[in-house]
Design a protein around this motif. Sequence first.
Motif, short mmCIF file in Angstrom:
data_model
loop_
_atom_site.label_atom_id
_atom_site.label_comp_id
_atom_site.label_asym_id
_atom_site.label_seq_id
_atom_site.Cartn_x
_atom_site.Cartn_y
_atom_site.Cartn_z
N ALA A 122 0.84 -1.20 0.00
CA ALA A 122 0.00 0.00 0.00
C ALA A 122 0.88 1.26 0.00
N GLN A 123 1.97 1.23 0.76
CA GLN A 123 2.88 2.37 0.80
C GLN A 123 3.54 2.60 -0.56
N GLU A 124 3.89 1.52 -1.24
CA GLU A 124 4.50 1.65 -2.57
C GLU A 124 3.54 2.30 -3.56
N VAL A 125 2.27 1.88 -3.52
CA VAL A 125 1.28 2.45 -4.44
C VAL A 125 1.04 3.92 -4.14
N THR A 126 0.89 4.27 -2.85
CA THR A 126 0.64 5.67 -2.51
C THR A 126 1.86 6.54 -2.83
N THR A 127 3.08 5.98 -2.68
CA THR A 127 4.27 6.74 -3.06
C THR A 127 4.28 7.01 -4.55
N TRP A 128 3.90 6.01 -5.36
CA TRP A 128 3.82 6.22 -6.81
C TRP A 128 2.80 7.32 -7.13
N ILE A 129 1.63 7.28 -6.51
CA ILE A 129 0.61 8.27 -6.79
C ILE A 129 1.10 9.67 -6.42
N ALA A 130 1.79 9.77 -5.29
CA ALA A 130 2.26 11.08 -4.81
C ALA A 130 3.39 11.63 -5.66
N THR A 131 4.14 10.76 -6.33
CA THR A 131 5.32 11.22 -7.09
C THR A 131 5.18 11.02 -8.60
N ARG A 132 4.01 10.65 -9.07
CA ARG A 132 3.87 10.33 -10.50
C ARG A 132 4.18 11.53 -11.39
N HIS A 133 3.99 12.77 -10.86
CA HIS A 133 4.30 13.96 -11.66
C HIS A 133 5.80 14.09 -11.94
N GLU A 134 6.63 13.35 -11.19
CA GLU A 134 8.08 13.41 -11.39
C GLU A 134 8.54 12.50 -12.52
N TRP A 135 7.64 11.63 -12.99
CA TRP A 135 8.00 10.66 -14.02
C TRP A 135 7.58 11.15 -15.40
N SER A 136 8.11 10.49 -16.42
CA SER A 136 7.79 10.88 -17.79
C SER A 136 6.33 10.57 -18.12
N GLN A 137 5.84 11.18 -19.18
CA GLN A 137 4.48 10.90 -19.62
C GLN A 137 4.32 9.43 -19.99
N GLU A 138 5.40 8.84 -20.56
CA GLU A 138 5.35 7.43 -20.95
C GLU A 138 5.13 6.53 -19.74
N TRP A 139 5.82 6.84 -18.64
CA TRP A 139 5.62 6.04 -17.43
C TRP A 139 4.24 6.29 -16.84
N GLY A 140 3.76 7.50 -16.92
CA GLY A 140 2.42 7.78 -16.43
C GLY A 140 1.36 6.98 -17.15
#
Length: 203
Positions: A122-140
């Motif tokens: 659950a922590q891994e998923v919420t970390t991804w959601i909180a930091t997804r703006h830091e990743w490329s559009q392709e990863w999003g």
Amino acid sequence: MTEQPRQPQPRKVHHLDARTLRGLAHPLRMRLLSSLRLDGPATASQLAARLGESSGATSYHLRQLAEYGFVEDDPGRGKGRERWWRSVHQGTWTDEDLIRDRAPEVQGALSTLLFEYATQRAQEVTTWIATRHEWSQEWGEAADTSDFTLDLTPELASELSHKIHELVDSYRESPPEEGAPDAAKVRVHSHVFPTRPVTADDI
């Protein structure tokens, strides 16, 4: 000269028994082991900083993990009294015998293990959601957080789980070329479990 494709190394998996299950079933030990597997070798002090714990606590629980065969010294690192640790295996497998074992101490340890796994994921998923703006559009666009509901028997659910594992393992056999642009370590979570429908008595 033609470059040879990288060959995946055999994946070492630790098969838990009743003894090693009890040795691992502690939240901090599980977090330490996960950190060593995901982020690589580290000292007790480095792990303390990563996890927000005291170095005394991380040092003690690393020694416990070593006693049960989960971690070991990394002889290629460290100077003087500096002690580096690394994971012995890349994964952990819970055998069906443990699930069938009705001993209270085994079931208690198994529950601790599963609750901590659920918390970490659950922590891994919420970390991804909180930091997804830091990743490329392709990863999003490539990331996925789907869930599904199926009508299955235990046999079909087991078959589904095995097929998911086989599919994931097939991607280990063809990793991206070293230095491939935008390559990243990807976490894949799998949960297959039964649910009960809500009845009038639950309302």
